[in-house]
Design a protein around this motif. Structure first.
Motif, PDB file in Angstrom:
ATOM      1  N   LEU A   1      -7.343   6.256   0.562  1.00 49.62           N
ATOM      2  CA  LEU A   1      -7.683   6.821   1.848  1.00 49.62           C
ATOM      3  C   LEU A   1      -6.246   7.394   2.318  1.00 49.62           C
ATOM      4  N   ALA A   2      -4.887   7.084   2.077  1.00 43.14           N
ATOM      5  CA  ALA A   2      -3.801   7.176   2.390  1.00 43.14           C
ATOM      6  C   ALA A   2      -3.333   8.687   1.830  1.00 43.14           C
ATOM      7  N   PHE A   3      -3.917   8.742   0.472  1.00 40.34           N
ATOM      8  CA  PHE A   3      -3.425   9.964  -0.410  1.00 40.34           C
ATOM      9  C   PHE A   3      -3.877  11.278   0.296  1.00 40.34           C
ATOM     10  N   PRO A   4      -3.043  12.179   0.193  1.00 38.63           N
ATOM     11  CA  PRO A   4      -3.347  13.390   0.794  1.00 38.63           C
ATOM     12  C   PRO A   4      -4.455  14.061  -0.085  1.00 38.63           C
TER      13      PRO A   4
ATOM     14  N   ILE B   1       3.012  20.622  -1.986  1.00 35.14           N
ATOM     15  CA  ILE B   1       2.243  20.542  -3.122  1.00 35.14           C
ATOM     16  C   ILE B   1       2.044  21.703  -3.997  1.00 35.14           C
TER      17      ILE B   1
ATOM     18  N   VAL C   1       0.727  -1.246   0.176  1.00 32.22           N
ATOM     19  CA  VAL C   1       0.074   0.065   0.014  1.00 32.22           C
ATOM     20  C   VAL C   1       0.855   1.258  -0.063  1.00 32.22           C
TER      21      VAL C   1
ATOM     22  N   ARG D   1      -7.011  -2.822  -1.537  1.00 23.44           N
ATOM     23  CA  ARG D   1      -5.841  -2.019  -1.432  1.00 23.44           C
ATOM     24  C   ARG D   1      -6.037  -0.774  -2.122  1.00 23.44           C
TER      25      ARG D   1
ATOM     26  N   LEU E   1       0.536  16.946 -13.158  1.00 23.98           N
ATOM     27  CA  LEU E   1       0.056  18.574 -12.671  1.00 23.98           C
ATOM     28  C   LEU E   1       0.661  19.424 -13.626  1.00 23.98           C
TER      29      LEU E   1
ATOM     30  N   MET F   1       3.167  19.648   3.978  1.00 19.97           N
ATOM     31  CA  MET F   1       2.542  18.972   2.759  1.00 19.97           C
ATOM     32  C   MET F   1       1.998  20.162   1.823  1.00 19.97           C
TER      33      MET F   1
ATOM     34  N   THR G   1       1.090  11.495  -9.866  1.00 17.88           N
ATOM     35  CA  THR G   1      -0.043  12.829  -9.858  1.00 17.88           C
ATOM     36  C   THR G   1       0.783  14.183 -10.106  1.00 17.88           C
TER      37      THR G   1
ATOM     38  N   PHE H   1      -1.259   6.261   9.959  1.00 18.15           N
ATOM     39  CA  PHE H   1      -2.254   5.548   9.828  1.00 18.15           C
ATOM     40  C   PHE H   1      -2.433   3.959  10.050  1.00 18.15           C
TER      41      PHE H   1
ATOM     42  N   VAL I   1       1.163   4.169  -3.036  1.00 19.09           N
ATOM     43  CA  VAL I   1       0.944   5.638  -2.548  1.00 19.09           C
ATOM     44  C   VAL I   1       1.812   6.518  -3.148  1.00 19.09           C
TER      45      VAL I   1
ATOM     46  N   ILE J   1      -6.290  19.074  -5.949  1.00 16.93           N
ATOM     47  CA  ILE J   1      -5.572  19.800  -7.147  1.00 16.93           C
ATOM     48  C   ILE J   1      -5.544  18.944  -8.348  1.00 16.93           C
ATOM     49  N   ALA J   2      -5.268  17.846  -8.081  1.00 18.26           N
ATOM     50  CA  ALA J   2      -4.902  16.821  -9.395  1.00 18.26           C
ATOM     51  C   ALA J   2      -6.283  16.825 -10.294  1.00 18.26           C
TER      52      ALA J   2
ATOM     53  N   GLU K   1      -7.414   1.521   0.120  1.00 15.59           N
ATOM     54  CA  GLU K   1      -6.521   2.109   1.113  1.00 15.59           C
ATOM     55  C   GLU K   1      -5.689   3.151   0.445  1.00 15.59           C
ATOM     56  N   VAL K   2      -5.018   2.998  -0.480  1.00 14.59           N
ATOM     57  CA  VAL K   2      -4.152   3.756  -1.141  1.00 14.59           C
ATOM     58  C   VAL K   2      -4.960   5.114  -1.227  1.00 14.59           C
TER      59      VAL K   2
ATOM     60  N   LEU L   1      -5.620  16.890  -0.181  1.00 13.05           N
ATOM     61  CA  LEU L   1      -5.289  18.386  -0.942  1.00 13.05           C
ATOM     62  C   LEU L   1      -4.776  18.029  -2.455  1.00 13.05           C
ATOM     63  N   LEU L   2      -3.880  17.081  -2.484  1.00 15.64           N
ATOM     64  CA  LEU L   2      -3.090  16.806  -3.962  1.00 15.64           C
ATOM     65  C   LEU L   2      -4.293  16.046  -4.782  1.00 15.64           C
TER      66      LEU L   2
END
Lengths: 307, 526, 283
Positions: free
Chosen positions: C122-125, A266, A15, C116, A30, A262, A26, A285, A19, C131-132, C119-120, C127-128
């Motif tokens: 959920l862990a992803f910020p 960003i 995971v 999975r 951008l 953060m 991403t 988490f 991420v 913006i994306a 979960e990714v 705000l990003l």
């Protein structure tokens, strides 16, 4: 027990790697890139190319990802693009502040939320109960950034009791922690109340009462223990939310934590720094979820058998 | 007769007494606390040319020349100069100057600094600011030649820039990459500590070659929220606020507990027009837009005294500046705007928006929020003003990174963009060349309006090469005359440098260049 | 014999707080639909001279930094809030139900992959993510809505998957299977209707959150474009005026609170009414 922990941690690895990849991808997609932004008015194509080459940013995504993961295994989180400082150093400066804020908010939410919830449940339909329930509803509905601003106006301006922002002392921690904790306290109070009430109605509790065991003992031993499970789940979720909510609170109160780091990363497209920060959050988490699951085992003997 | 002499004598004594009192009242010592919105990225010019870092290192590093508050070039680490050839200027250096680490300042340090900046990996951020600067050559221990690749008119002002500070070669060697977090120069203050995102501390350098600083220490704190910064000033947590809130300035000016220092700056904030994209390629449409904007209302109600009117594409104080007489040429006149649009073939459509041949006069406008003071707000205000004359502006507020990307990209598919431009070396060449030369369109340069005029090209090229300053002034005057007719910008305001302090902060001189935050004459009356 | 619907409605009516919630939501809906008639002034009309006017005769709730009427902007802001709230719920539900059912039903590798991925996300910020989306699709209300919808999807996926797993084992479904039903038909006819109460409750509570998230995004600078009024944007721009004209930032904040409160009360009320087992209020 140990195998349980190890297995959970191992499962978290893909995971986390996923991420990191998604973040890198991403930011790449951008508009705007870190180097042009840094050079700003002075970004000629040559200057941009020279800097990108120097920082190794001109390689394709796959190469950079593999390099990153490789260095990750040695504990090297790379250097931030903006400052060319080791990311570990930047994170080390920021995460204690976030930890402090999140813990403070969590403590506030737990102490006040659980107490209010228990009292509400033991004396339902009382004045306290009514006030608490209404208060919780309001607390849930307030936007964190708004609460922060209002608290600043009231406690740092009208009554200049507390400082406006930044860190330094316990006084600096009060307002941001309260602002951040408010929605969570409300939710914990509600959840505690409903699960304690639920348990108080159970047959075995009635039986215990009928047997003459003292009220307080009944509540303390049986009700709380069983009501704790859903509350713990909620606290686990809240801890995660609190860290995320810290972003807004940190911005309003100039709190130098990971959230603010953060946001800056960003907006500056500093993906190296961003990945480091995201990894810390994600790891947090995972650990919190693990702790919550472990505590289930401690509280409910039926659960720990699962392993 | 005798009476007059006695009175004169008394007056003289009184005056002397006052002066002496003033001088005696200057107190040494104390810590000045400054709050500002952001943390620096680095404390050395090679990696940081924006204000947060510049404010700090301006007090620690010195260049060969400096620009005083009256925008005049003055000697600093160099005591005199001599033009040897169109591409070489010889400087005599000040003797007996030491860096903060005790090592001596000499021609080798100058050569080292510029070589590191221009030829290092990566080259300094300010390398593109330096134009044709090639480097420095050591002649003897206290004499150095500054060499340019081609004749370069702005050379003196370039050397006087805030980012041309000379660094200690020994310190660079010792600290390596960490030098950028703890620079060593010759200035009146030296570095103490930097806690990221919290504060930077500098303290008086007791072996400074000139007048020693009066303060013991200066702390630069980071407070992103404007409201919080103002509160800190009110409560005394801060002595000085950089970027104070415009709305609170009137109250502060009246309050004897505070002092507001201001002067016209050198940054112009404008709405750029894409001169290559219809309908803005028609000069009448552009002029109509200028008549549609009530610049005074914006200055009074949005900037609220925190900015001065834009008098042209350059700010006064910049060498080569000419007042483009915008108030006389393009006064706020909605009728005139509509008349010009009619001349260009635009008539009011059914929904109030002008149209021509089935096309609505709809412009797309890019802006960021917070990159320049009130950039989002002035865009919104002008959007409403345009609506009054039948021009529809579709505003897109994006984060700066996205705006930057688009404006610097090719092709640009938007009609307008809100930008600011600061003439970093206070020389017209820096602006007029990069902004209006036809070959300087992005991504090479900053001709974001995509404006092409061969006459302007010739003029700015000539002015860049000439070392005759009065000839350069004439050439730039003609450029600005042409631009006044073509108007590829809607200049909105010229920044004012405003700093708010508590009344106990004395001796502080504000500088038109925002980066030049000089603190060595400042003292605290506490 | 009362239908379950009627029964639920009766229970709902008895809950005073729930009714308050319903009234609030109805008022919001009314504001949004009738905005052009209810708002006293044009929300985009500027009057720079009257900037930051205090609440009074001309501007009932005061004026913002451009001299625009705050009351009118709050009323029009309802449209943005409800639009974002509703559409993002729809998006979250669409993604969530689809993925959640597939995960729950199919199990195995598909299930693991989907979980999975959740979960990714959920862990992803967050705000990003926002913006994306905004960068890819451009700024504006609609695209912010999509960002909020994607944010809410993982929770729905989990919720739906959990319910599907539970139902899969139930005798009810077992019987249906024995009769020959399978796959999507099974999901549609038997699983989804049982999910309905949970989903409805989740939807109202999510809407409350969606409004808060949109406000937060606008606060951070992503969101509606001028001159559109969004409560979050109003709080954000009013932030700098806090000490000089606090009403500019505080009033829209109250609007957010009222809307979120309304949805929360409504959601609570629905939950209590639709499933007595979930009620824990001792009544």
């Amino acid at each position: 027990m140990l195998t349980f922990i190890v297995r959970r941690l191992l499962l978290a690895v893909p995971v986390l790697l996923g991420v990191v990849f998604v973040v890198m991808l991403t930011v790449d997609l951008l508009p705007g890139d870190a180097v042009s932004l840094m050079l700003g008015e002075h970004s000629t194509p040559q200057a941009v190319a020279a800097l990108r080459d120097y920082l190794g940013l001109d390689k394709p995504l796959a190469t950079r990802y593999v390099q990153y993961v490789g260095r990750l295994l040695t504990g090297d989180l790379g250097r931030s693009i903006q400052q060319n400082r080791p990311v570990t150093a930047e994170l080390a400066e920021a995460w204690p502040a976030t930890l402090e804020l999140t813990l403070a908010a969590l403590v506030l939410a737990t102490v006040f939320g659980v107490t209010a919830g228990v009292v509400s449940a033991v004396w339902p339909s009382s004045l306290f109960d009514a006030v608490a329930r209404l208060g919780s509803l309001f607390g849930l509905s307030l936007p964190v950034f708004w609460t922060g601003l209002v608290l600043i106006v009231i406690f740092a301006w009208w009554l200049p009791w507390l400082p406006v922002g930044g860190t330094g002392s316990l006084a600096h921690l009060v307002l941001p922690a309260v602002a951040l904790a408010l929605p969570s306290t409300a939710m914990v109070a509600r959840m505690t109340r409903s699960s304690v009430l639920e348990v108080l109605r159970e047959d075995y509790v009635r039986t215990a009462r009928a047997k003459g065991v003292r009220e307080r003992w009944v509540v303390a031993k049986h009700a709380l223990r069983n009501a704790a499970i859903p509350v713990l789940t909620l606290l686990g979720l809240q801890a995660g939310q609190l860290m995320g909510g810290a972003v807004l609170t940190e911005t309003v109160f100039a709190w130098p934590g990971l959230g603010r780091l953060m946001v800056k990363a960003i907006f500056a497209r500093d993906y190296v720094l961003l990945q480091g920060a995201v990894l810390v959050f994600s790891l947090a988490f995972v650990l919190i979820n693990l702790l919550v699951d472990l505590s289930y085992g401690a509280l409910d003997p039926r659960v720990s058998k699962q392993g | 007769m005798k009476m007059t002499r006695i009175v004169a004598g008394l007056a003289a004594v009184l005056l002397l007494g006052c002066l002496a009192g003033e001088a005696a009242a200057q107190k040494r010592g104390g810590t000045l606390t400054i709050v500002r919105p952001t943390d620096p990225v680095s404390l050395e010019p090679n990696l940081e040319t924006t204000a947060p870092g510049a404010w700090v290192y301006f007090n620690m590093l010195e260049g060969l020349l400096t620009l005083d508050e009256k925008m005049q070039v003055k000697p600093s680490l160099a005591t005199s100069y001599e033009v040897m050839s169109p591409t070489k200027v010889r400087f005599k250096l000040r003797p007996n100057v030491k860096f903060h680490d005790g090592t001596p300042f000499n021609a080798e340090a100058v050569r080292f600094t510029y070589d590191r900046a221009l030829n290092g990996k990566p080259p300094a951020r300010w390398a593109s600011l330096a134009g044709s600067l090639a480097g420095a050559e050591v002649v003897d221990n206290l004499t150095v030649d500054i060499v340019t690749k081609e004749p370069y008119g702005p050379i003196l002002r370039t050397l006087a820039m805030y980012c041309m500070g000379i660094v200690s070669p020994t310190a660079v060697g010792k600290l390596g990459a960490d030098f950028s977090r703890a620079p060593v120069g010759t200035g009146p203050f030296k570095f103490v500590e930097w806690k990221t995102n919290t504060h930077v501390i500098i303290e008086r350098h007791n072996d400074y070659w000139g007048d020693k600083a009066l303060l013991d220490r200066v702390i630069f704190k980071v407070v992103p929220e404007e409201g919080a910064r103002m509160l800190a000033l009110q409560t005394g947590d801060a002595d000085m606020v950089l970027f104070p809130s415009p709305a609170q300035l009137p109250a502060l000016r009246k309050d004897p507990k505070f002092a507001v220092h201001e002067t016209t700056g050198i940054r112009v904030v404008f709405a750029g027009l894409h001169a290559g994209l219809a309908p803005l390629d028609d000069v009448r449409v552009r002029q109509a837009l200028l008549h549609a904007v009530d610049r005074k209302a914006i200055l009074d109600n949005i900037m609220e005294g925190s900015a001065g009117p834009a008098l042209g594409v350059l700010a006064p104080g910049v060498f080569g500046y000419k007042d483009m007489q915008l108030e006389r040429l393009y006064p706020f006149d909605k009728a005139k705007a509509k008349a010009l649009l009619a001349q260009a073939g635009w008539t009011p459509g059914p929904d109030g928006v002008m149209q021509k041949g089935g096309q609505r006069l709809s412009l797309s406008w890019l802006t960021a929020r917070g990159r320049y003071p009130k950039d989002g707000e002035i865009t919104e205000a002008i959007q409403a003003m345009f609506k009054d004359v039948g021009v529809e502006a579709k505003v897109q507020v994006l984060e700066w990174a996205a705006v930057f990307q688009q404006v610097r990209g090719n092709p640009l598919n938007h009609h307008m963009f809100t930008l600011g431009w600061v003439t970093s070396n206070a020389d017209a060449d820096y602006s007029l060349y990069a902004l209006f030369h036809s070959k300087q369109t992005p991504p090479t340069g900053w001709n974001t309006s995509r404006y092409a005029n061969p006459r302007i090209d010739t003029l700015v090229e000539q002015a860049r090469r000439s070392l005759n300053q009065s000839e350069r002034e004439k050439l730039y005057a003609e450029v600005q005359d042409i631009l006044a007719k073509e108007m590829v910008w809607i200049p909105v305001y010229t920044t004012k440098e405003i700093i708010a302090t508590r009344a106990s902060v004395k001796g502080f001189q504000i500088h038109p260049v925002e980066y030049n935050l000089a603190l060595w004459k400042t003292w605290l009356d506490k | 014999m009362e239908t379950p619907g009627r029964l639920a409605w009766r229970r709902f009516k008895r809950n005073r707080l729930a009714v308050v919630g319903l009234v609030l939501v109805a008022a919001l809906l009314g504001s949004a639909l009738l905005a052009p008639w209810v708002a006293p002034r044009d929300p985009a009309k500027q009057s720079l001279i009257e900037k930051r006017a205090r609440p009074g005769a001309k501007f009932v709730l005061g004026a913002d930094e451009f001299g625009r009427d705050i009351l009118s902007r709050v009323i029009y802001g309802t449209r943005v809030a409800l639009l974002v709230g509703t559409l993002s719920v729809v998006i979250a539900l669409a993604i969530g139900v689809a993925l959640g059912s597939v995960a729950g039903f199919t199990g195995g590798w598909t299930d693991t992959l989907i979980m999975r991925a959740t979960e990714v996300l959920l862990a992803f910020p967050y705000l990003l993510l926002a913006i994306a989306v905004v960068s890819a699709l451009g700024p504006g209300v609609l695209n912010t809505t999509i960002a909020v919808g994607i944010w809410g999807a993982p929770t729905v996926v989990r919720l739906v998957r959990g319910s599907v797993l539970a139902l899969r084992e139930s005798e009810y479904v077992g019987a249906a299977r024995a009769l020959g039903a399978s796959g999507p038909g099974l999901v549609a006819r038997h699983v989804l209707p049982n999910l309905l109460p949970t989903v409805i409750v989740y939807a109202t509570l999510f809407m409350a959150n969606a409004i808060l998230v949109e406000a937060a995004l606008s606060f951070l600078g992503l969101g509606v474009q001028p001159p559109t009024a969004s409560w979050g944007l109003m709080v954000s721009t009013g932030r700098d005026l806090l000490l000089v004209a606090p009403h500019v930032a505080t009033i829209p904040g109250v609007a957010i609170m009222v809307a979120v409160l309304g949805f929360n009360l409504l959601g609570d009320g629905l939950r209590d009414a639709l499933d007595p087992r979930l009620r824990g209020d001792g009544r």
